[in-house]
Design a protein around this motif. Structure first.
Motif, PDB file in Angstrom:
ATOM      1  N   GLU A 149       0.863  -1.381   0.044  1.00  0.00           N
ATOM      2  CA  GLU A 149      -0.071  -0.040   0.145  1.00  0.00           C
ATOM      3  C   GLU A 149       0.715   1.335  -0.002  1.00  0.00           C
ATOM      4  OE1 GLU A 149      -3.336   0.405   2.684  1.00  0.00           O
ATOM      5  OE2 GLU A 149      -3.829  -1.579   2.082  1.00  0.00           O
ATOM      6  N   LYS A 205     -10.474   5.805   3.002  1.00  0.00           N
ATOM      7  CA  LYS A 205      -9.280   4.815   3.422  1.00  0.00           C
ATOM      8  C   LYS A 205      -8.036   6.269   3.892  1.00  0.00           C
ATOM      9  CE  LYS A 205      -5.363   2.818   3.118  1.00  0.00           C
ATOM     10  NZ  LYS A 205      -5.134   1.400   3.945  1.00  0.00           N
ATOM     11  N   SER A 261      -7.680   0.317  -4.572  1.00  0.00           N
ATOM     12  CA  SER A 261      -8.947  -0.417  -3.975  1.00  0.00           C
ATOM     13  C   SER A 261      -9.586  -1.313  -4.607  1.00  0.00           C
ATOM     14  CB  SER A 261      -9.606   0.490  -2.898  1.00  0.00           C
ATOM     15  OG  SER A 261      -9.118   1.549  -2.401  1.00  0.00           O
ATOM     16  N   PRO A 290      -9.291  -0.770   1.672  1.00  0.00           N
ATOM     17  CA  PRO A 290      -9.890   0.355   2.116  1.00  0.00           C
ATOM     18  C   PRO A 290     -10.457   0.235   3.941  1.00  0.00           C
ATOM     19  CG  PRO A 290     -11.380  -0.585   0.433  1.00  0.00           C
ATOM     20  CD  PRO A 290      -9.993  -1.473   0.648  1.00  0.00           C
ATOM     21  N   ASP A 291     -10.334   1.249   4.497  1.00  0.00           N
ATOM     22  CA  ASP A 291     -10.836   1.120   5.935  1.00  0.00           C
ATOM     23  C   ASP A 291     -12.237   0.690   6.163  1.00  0.00           C
ATOM     24  OD1 ASP A 291      -8.420   1.967   6.272  1.00  0.00           O
ATOM     25  OD2 ASP A 291      -8.664   4.211   6.679  1.00  0.00           O
TER      26      ASP A 291
END
Lengths: 327, 502
Positions: free
Chosen positions: A325, B12, B49, B56-57
């Motif tokens: 990420e 995110k 994502s 993603p959160d």
């Protein structure tokens, strides 16, 4: 690239010519020197495979020395206490996997500096084995197996087909690794991960998993090398007895350009150098102080590295953490 | 009709930054949706994502109604998502075929079947009309060709949704047009296309719908029919932006930068600049237009003393500049805004104040003999941060913490704040957002008006056409044409860039 290739072939031809000449002069000694070259060179070649498997996927492994020391010790210890050589060999391989997983854990999961992680393995292996070692033990060792028919071929028979089981197994592992690296999807993916992890990741290949797998497998190969050292080549164990083979292997890996066949050739060249000096000492031809003879592998390492410096290109992502990420 | 891709309330955060905040977007089959936004608006994070490169959160991503699990790239691929990445995801030392099959290799038994792989690549290339040599090594190929490989790689599995993350950043106008056509063809065959860019012209040309992101949120959604480039820019930046550069006429004087018969090699020791002649006069901007890889980089580096010249000379105000001595070249009044700011423009781990004096830290007033004058350094930084609108928490912040546009402003501030006779600007606005582009352009014009000779090298034809007083077209290591700004028309320059005669 082309120039290097011809250089390689010329060198090979010269070596063959010299061997042929010597064989015509004295067949027995030449055969035994070349046979010794193989058994001296093999542990170096296997250790270089450990480096290749790790670095091709982007993990620098300078803990090979530690893997060799630890696995040869465990192999010897288990063989000695159970009085069973096969147990010893498997325990050595398992011990190699343990050091591999430990390296993977430190450098992949914990994202530690890989040089430091490797150093930790070396220090730990030295300390642990020295602490646990007790003198005076013996262990069963493997005995040579003559391959029917082939062992009767002059010269080649004695060099290639009258060896201990781990020599055969080791050679098979090296050739298999070569084929796997260049002709299977595992190899393609491994090389991609070592060069450009993002390319593999975006193609749905898990960089994390493949690195773990390869470092662990490399540990197994290192364990095999350790078993070979203590249970086949030497037949005993002593503190620090791997004597820098793990580091020499790294040089061979570089000289062999991270290619299993190249590293094998380089290791055999090293083995030959060592066998020749041994022969010279034994025959009392040369009166060189022992210290200088023992220096030979290291001097050769330096020479080899100096020759290949700047000509070789390591895997591009070597030693780098892969962060999936990024913002 | 249910949407092909449905992003619902995706959030995110990265340490210290909210990249995406409650974003909801959908893409239908056969639709081209452009995702527009400034640098750092969260476009890449969002599409990553979708492709499982970022978790993603919170929020949901559905493809064809099916929920995809976060961080599952192979799952996304299996559901028919293909992605062309902004930074090419190719292994340079491998062949085109190896790169394309990576991840799903044709096999015979346990071995790779390279024959089948090669045939597959050829068939794929034929099918989409994207020509590639399956046996070439990627590192030997031009960026435009690498882009084609990326696209083929993405299209290999029959994709239903194709994501393109700034695919045109490195392409020539012609290549861009080809790519836009490929996108139209794909959409016509029922593929949904999600396309990231910050080039407004492309959005207007190809998109069915435009979603604009700003600071991690959806700032608005529109379509090319309902708005124009000005409207899109305003939506993107959140204020009025002047797209057309306003500048007075150049008042050129004597030639300040003179390049004579320059020959330079590239990294692979091939001649990249072959007998180049060019003059830049004080008070004018000469724009070098050309497809990347035609020797522009080597030209710039040879002028600035960063790459050995084989023969030829570079004069500044009649004085020959030394070869391979960037510091001396700089002290003769040559400012350099390098193409790769991360590599040649900044030291990422240094503070902004140090980066602002990188090439003059050893001179008065920043140093007295060998002792640095921290006070002068801080004054300089405070002034430049203000003057060049560098958005940073403090002058002690490290350069690595800044956004792309602000990093570039640090470089521009350092290079243009000094007394300079020649400005060599290479790709000065690459990867920089619209607001910063406007600012940097104005600074270059200000330098010109102050009497500097400005050499602008850019892959953005629009940038050259709007800034340059004269356009020099570079092809095959030479200047093949020099046009006055008035006669430099897009199509003509494009043809010259491709090596065709006008």
């Amino acid at each position: 690239m082309k120039r290097f290739l011809t250089f390689k072939w010329i060198l090979t031809l010269i070596l063959i010519a010299i061997t042929g000449y010597l064989y015509s002069r004295d067949g027995v000694i030449t055969t035994s020197v070349v046979a010794t070259a193989l058994i001296f060179g093999l542990p170096l070649a296997l250790a270089a495979m450990v480096g290749i498997m790790c670095e091709r996927t982007g993990i620098v492994n300078i803990g090979i020395e530690g893997t060799l020391l630890f696995s040869s010790f465990i192999g010897f210890f288990v063989a000695s206490t159970t009085n069973n050589g096969v147990f010893g060999i498997f325990s050595a391989i398992l011990a190699g996997v343990v050091t591999g997983l430990f390296l993977a854990f430190m450098s992949i999961s914990w994202k530690m500096d890989q040089i430091i992680a490797g150093t930790i393995i070396n220090i730990l292996a030295t300390g642990l084995t020295s602490f646990l070692y007790k003198q005076g033990h013996t262990a069963p060792t493997t005995s040579p197996i003559d391959i029917p028919f082939f062992s009767n071929i002059p010269f080649f028979g004695q060099v290639l087909f009258m060896n201990g089981p781990l020599v055969y197994f080791g050679l098979v592992v090296i050739f298999a690794l070569y084929v796997a690296l260049y002709h299977t999807s595992w190899g393609l993916r491994s090389r991609a991960v070592g060069e450009h992890p993002g390319s593999a990741d975006t193609a749905g290949v898990s960089v994390f998993r493949l690195r773990y797998l390869n470092v662990a497998l490399a540990g197994a190969v290192g364990g095999l090398a350790g078993a070979y050292l203590s249970l086949e080549l030497v037949g005993s164990w002593d503190r620090g007895f791997t004597a820098g083979k793990g580091f020499t292997a790294l040089a061979l890996m570089i000289f062999g350009r991270w290619n299993p066949m190249g590293a094998l050739a380089a290791a055999m060249f090293f083995g030959l150098a060592q066998a020749i000096t041994n022969q010279l000492m034994f025959a009392d031809v040369a009166h060189i102080p022992e210290q200088f003879v023992n220096m030979l592998p290291y001097v050769l390492t330096i020479v080899v590295l100096a020759i290949s410096a700047g000509k070789v290109r390591p895997p591009a992502a070597e030693g780098q953490q892969y962060e999936k990420e990024q913002a | 009709m249910s949407a092909l891709l449905e992003i619902t309330n995706v959030t995110k955060t990265f340490p210290g930054v909210v990249a995406n905040e409650n974003i909801s977007i959908s893409v239908s089959a056969g639709e081209i949706v452009a995702l527009l936004g400034e640098n750092g608006a969260g476009k890449s994070t969002l599409v990553k994502s979708v492709f499982g490169m970022v978790r993603p959160d919170s929020g949901e991503i559905r493809i064809k109604g099916e929920l995809i699990s976060p961080g599952d790239t192979s799952g996304a691929i299996a559901r028919g998502v293909g992605m062309v990445h902004q930074h090419f995801q190719l292994v340079p030392v491998m062949t085109v075929t190896e790169n394309i099959i990576l991840g799903d290799e044709p096999k015979r038994g346990i071995f790779l079947n390279m024959k089948a792989a090669r045939a597959e690549v050829l068939a794929l290339s034929e099918k989409y009309g994207l020509e590639v040599d399956p046996d070439a090594f990627v590192e030997d190929l031009a960026v435009g060709t690498q882009q084609r490989i990326e696209i083929l790689k993405a299209l290999r599995k029959d994709v239903d949704l194709l994501i393109l993350d700034e695919p045109t950043a490195v392409l020539t106008p012609q290549e861009t047009d080809e790519l836009l056509q490929v996108m139209r063809n794909l959409a016509a065959s029922g593929v949904g296309v999600l396309f990231i860019t910050h080039k407004l012209r492309e959005v207007m040309a190809v998109a069915d719908r435009v979603v604009v992101l700003r600071n991690g949120r959806v700032a608005g959604s529109t379509s090319p029919k309902e708005t124009d480039e000005e409207g899109l820019a305003q939506l993107m930046v959140g204020r009025n932006v002047v797209l057309q550069v306003e500048k007075g006429d150049a008042k050129p004087e004597a030639a300040t930068l003179v390049i004579r018969e320059l020959h330079v090699n590239d990294d692979r020791k091939h001649l990249a600049v072959s007998g180049l002649n060019l003059e830049v006069r004080a008070g004018e901007i000469v724009g070098v237009a050309g497809v990347e890889g035609n020797g522009q980089r080597e030209l710039v580096e040879a002028i600035c003393g960063m790459r050995p010249r084989i023969s030829g000379e570079v004069l500044v105000s009649g004085e020959a500049t030394p070869d391979m001595h960037p510091h001396k070249v700089h002290s003769m009044g040559v400012s350099h805004i390098p193409e790769d700011r991360e590599k040649h423009g900044l030291v990422s781990s240094y503070s902004i104040e140090d980066n602002l004096v990188l090439n003059q830290f050893d001179r008065e007033p920043f140093a007295k003999s060998w002792i640095r004058n921290i006070g002068a350094l801080e004054d300089n930084a405070t002034r430049l941060v203000e003057e060049f609108d560098i958005r940073t928490p403090s002058i002690k912040t490290t350069a690595s913490a800044l956004s792309g546009g602000n990093k570039q402003k640090v470089v521009v501030a350092r290079e243009l704040s000094q007394d300079t006779r020649v400005v060599v600007a290479a790709q000065p606005t690459r990867g920089v957002d619209v607001g910063s582009i406007e600012f940097i352009h104005n600074q270059l014009i200000a330098a010109r008006d102050a009497g500097a000779a400005v050499l602008l090298v850019s892959a953005e034809l629009d940038e050259i056409l709007s800034l340059a007083d004269r356009v020099a077209v570079m092809f095959g290591g030479k200047i093949v044409a020099i046009l006055d700004a008035k006669e430099a028309e897009r199509g003509l320059v494009g043809r010259l860039m491709a090596g065709l005669s006008a």
